[in-house]
Design an enzyme around this catalytic site. Structure first.
Site, PDB file in Angstrom:
ATOM      1  N   LYS A 166      62.948  59.399  17.216  1.00  0.00           N
ATOM      2  CA  LYS A 166      64.321  59.758  17.547  1.00  0.00           C
ATOM      3  C   LYS A 166      64.948  58.608  18.338  1.00  0.00           C
ATOM      4  O   LYS A 166      64.259  57.734  18.836  1.00  0.00           O
ATOM      5  CB  LYS A 166      64.350  61.042  18.388  1.00  0.00           C
ATOM      6  CG  LYS A 166      63.892  62.256  17.589  1.00  0.00           C
ATOM      7  CD  LYS A 166      64.034  63.556  18.330  1.00  0.00           C
ATOM      8  CE  LYS A 166      65.322  63.728  19.053  1.00  0.00           C
ATOM      9  NZ  LYS A 166      66.535  63.555  18.201  1.00  0.00           N
ATOM     10  N   ALA A 220      66.404  64.276  13.726  1.00  0.00           N
ATOM     11  CA  ALA A 220      65.358  63.254  13.874  1.00  0.00           C
ATOM     12  C   ALA A 220      65.671  62.114  12.922  1.00  0.00           C
ATOM     13  O   ALA A 220      66.364  62.294  11.914  1.00  0.00           O
ATOM     14  CB  ALA A 220      63.989  63.836  13.568  1.00  0.00           C
ATOM     15  N   THR A 245      73.795  65.370  12.274  1.00  0.00           N
ATOM     16  CA  THR A 245      73.318  66.699  11.858  1.00  0.00           C
ATOM     17  C   THR A 245      73.642  67.718  12.952  1.00  0.00           C
ATOM     18  O   THR A 245      74.074  68.842  12.657  1.00  0.00           O
ATOM     19  CB  THR A 245      71.796  66.653  11.572  1.00  0.00           C
ATOM     20  OG1 THR A 245      71.507  65.496  10.775  1.00  0.00           O
ATOM     21  CG2 THR A 245      71.344  67.897  10.829  1.00  0.00           C
ATOM     22  N   ASP A 283      67.707  69.915  17.448  1.00  0.00           N
ATOM     23  CA  ASP A 283      68.069  68.499  17.352  1.00  0.00           C
ATOM     24  C   ASP A 283      67.613  67.928  16.012  1.00  0.00           C
ATOM     25  O   ASP A 283      66.745  68.499  15.340  1.00  0.00           O
ATOM     26  CB  ASP A 283      67.416  67.721  18.515  1.00  0.00           C
ATOM     27  CG  ASP A 283      68.079  66.365  18.761  1.00  0.00           C
ATOM     28  OD1 ASP A 283      69.011  65.992  18.027  1.00  0.00           O
ATOM     29  OD2 ASP A 283      67.638  65.672  19.705  1.00  0.00           O
ATOM     30  N   GLY A 292      68.027  57.071  17.115  1.00  0.00           N
ATOM     31  CA  GLY A 292      68.977  56.317  16.301  1.00  0.00           C
ATOM     32  C   GLY A 292      70.379  56.367  16.892  1.00  0.00           C
ATOM     33  O   GLY A 292      71.163  55.438  16.745  1.00  0.00           O
ATOM     34  N   GLU A 325      67.552  63.392  25.298  1.00  0.00           N
ATOM     35  CA  GLU A 325      66.977  64.328  24.320  1.00  0.00           C
ATOM     36  C   GLU A 325      65.581  64.770  24.762  1.00  0.00           C
ATOM     37  O   GLU A 325      65.227  65.950  24.665  1.00  0.00           O
ATOM     38  CB  GLU A 325      66.921  63.661  22.941  1.00  0.00           C
ATOM     39  CG  GLU A 325      68.299  63.489  22.324  1.00  0.00           C
ATOM     40  CD  GLU A 325      68.311  62.675  21.043  1.00  0.00           C
ATOM     41  OE1 GLU A 325      69.293  62.783  20.313  1.00  0.00           O
ATOM     42  OE2 GLU A 325      67.358  61.934  20.790  1.00  0.00           O
TER      43      GLU A 325
HETATM   44  C1  5RP Z   1      69.992  60.544  18.380  1.00  0.00           C
HETATM   45  C2  5RP Z   1      68.886  61.070  17.542  1.00  0.00           C
HETATM   46  C3  5RP Z   1      69.260  61.817  16.311  1.00  0.00           C
HETATM   47  O1  5RP Z   1      68.632  63.047  16.324  1.00  0.00           O
HETATM   48  C4  5RP Z   1      68.787  61.045  15.106  1.00  0.00           C
HETATM   49  O2  5RP Z   1      69.309  59.725  15.184  1.00  0.00           O
HETATM   50  C5  5RP Z   1      69.232  61.705  13.813  1.00  0.00           C
HETATM   51  O3  5RP Z   1      70.617  61.608  13.696  1.00  0.00           O
HETATM   52  P1  5RP Z   1      71.400  62.089  12.412  1.00  0.00           P
HETATM   53  O4  5RP Z   1      71.405  63.574  12.444  1.00  0.00           O
HETATM   54  O5  5RP Z   1      72.782  61.474  12.582  1.00  0.00           O
HETATM   55  O6  5RP Z   1      70.696  61.521  11.207  1.00  0.00           O
HETATM   56  O7  5RP Z   1      67.727  60.929  17.834  1.00  0.00           O
HETATM   57  O8  5RP Z   1      69.510  59.776  19.454  1.00  0.00           O
END
Ligand code: 5RP
Length: 222
Positions: free
Chosen positions: A97, A86, A34, A84, A99, A106
């Site tokens: 957070k 999530a 994202t 950011d 992933g 972060e």
């Molecule tokens: C990375 C994170 C990301 O914000 C979370 O994984 C969401 O990612 P995406 O926008 O790809 O769904 O915490 O460490």
């Protein structure tokens, strides 16, 4: 492609987040797919930000490739806004957070910011955190010990295969938690020796979230 195609939703919410960016400011930038859309939207917008503080090598590379200036977190004392994504967000703005394995940086950048603006699609909204396995960045020598501790909580902490963080550490993904009190669990897990950072963002919860869904982008203030 439909209006609720995940990539379309990410682009919509990324575009909406530009409303929180002011020319001349230093902006905190998160990590993930994202945020990748947000970086693209920021570059295309022509908004003249002074610089960005990035939360990962991944975002730094994308920011620089887009022609945006990146400065170290240590070069700024505060940021007005941190944007950011999530993995999960609850009705009070608490998040899971990590992933993308960038949780520690972060949280460091979020800590510099007055406002955390969370950008996500509606699939990330949950009544209670924990369906998404909780990422925890850990020191390698503590892995078995921490796995036993999580087992005593009734959870299973699985080592993320092939993953080294930007800080050279490991990630445990903790399955089977139902996090009804995110702040209490964040505080507790932060005390465990070997834990570098917990992917619960309760103390650093979102000030507001922009959530993209079938109804368009909705704003939630916490
Ligand atoms: C990375 C994170 C990301 O914000 C979370 O994984 C969401 O990612 P995406 O926008 O790809 O769904 O915490 O460490």
């Amino acid at each position: 492609m439909t209006l609720t195609d995940p990539q379309t939703l990410k682009r919509q919410v990324a575009q909406a987040a530009l409303a929180f960016v002011e020319p001349g400011q230093v902006l905190g930038v998160g990590t993930g797919s994202t945020v990748d859309c947000f970086i693209d939207a920021l570059a295309a917008s022509g908004l003249d930000v002074a610089a960005c503080v990035s939360s990962s090598e991944r975002s730094t590379q994308r920011l620089r490739a887009a022609g945006l200036r990146v400065v170290e977190a240590g070069e700024v004392e505060r940021l007005a806004v941190y944007i950011d994504g999530a993995d999960e967000i609850d009705p009070r703005g608490h998040m899971i957070k990590g992933g993308g394995a960038a949780l520690t940086r972060e949280k460091i950048v979020a800590d510099l910011a007055e406002r955390f603006v969370c950008i996500a699609d509606a699939s990330k909204c949950v009544p209670v955190l924990g369906r998404f396995p909780l990422p925890v960045e850990v020191i390698p020598m503590a892995v078995p010990q921490l796995q036993r501790r999580f087992a005593r909580l009734g959870a299973e902490a699985r080592l993320r295969e092939g993953c080294r963080t930007d800080n050279g550490q490991l990630i445990l993904d903790v399955h089977g938690l139902s996090i009804s009190d995110p702040l209490a669990l964040e505080v507790e897990l932060n005390q465990w020796p070997g834990v570098v950072c917990v992917g619960i963002f309760a103390r650093h919860r979102a000030a507001l979230a922009l959530i993209a869904g079938a109804q368009g982008v909705q704003r939630f203030d916490y």
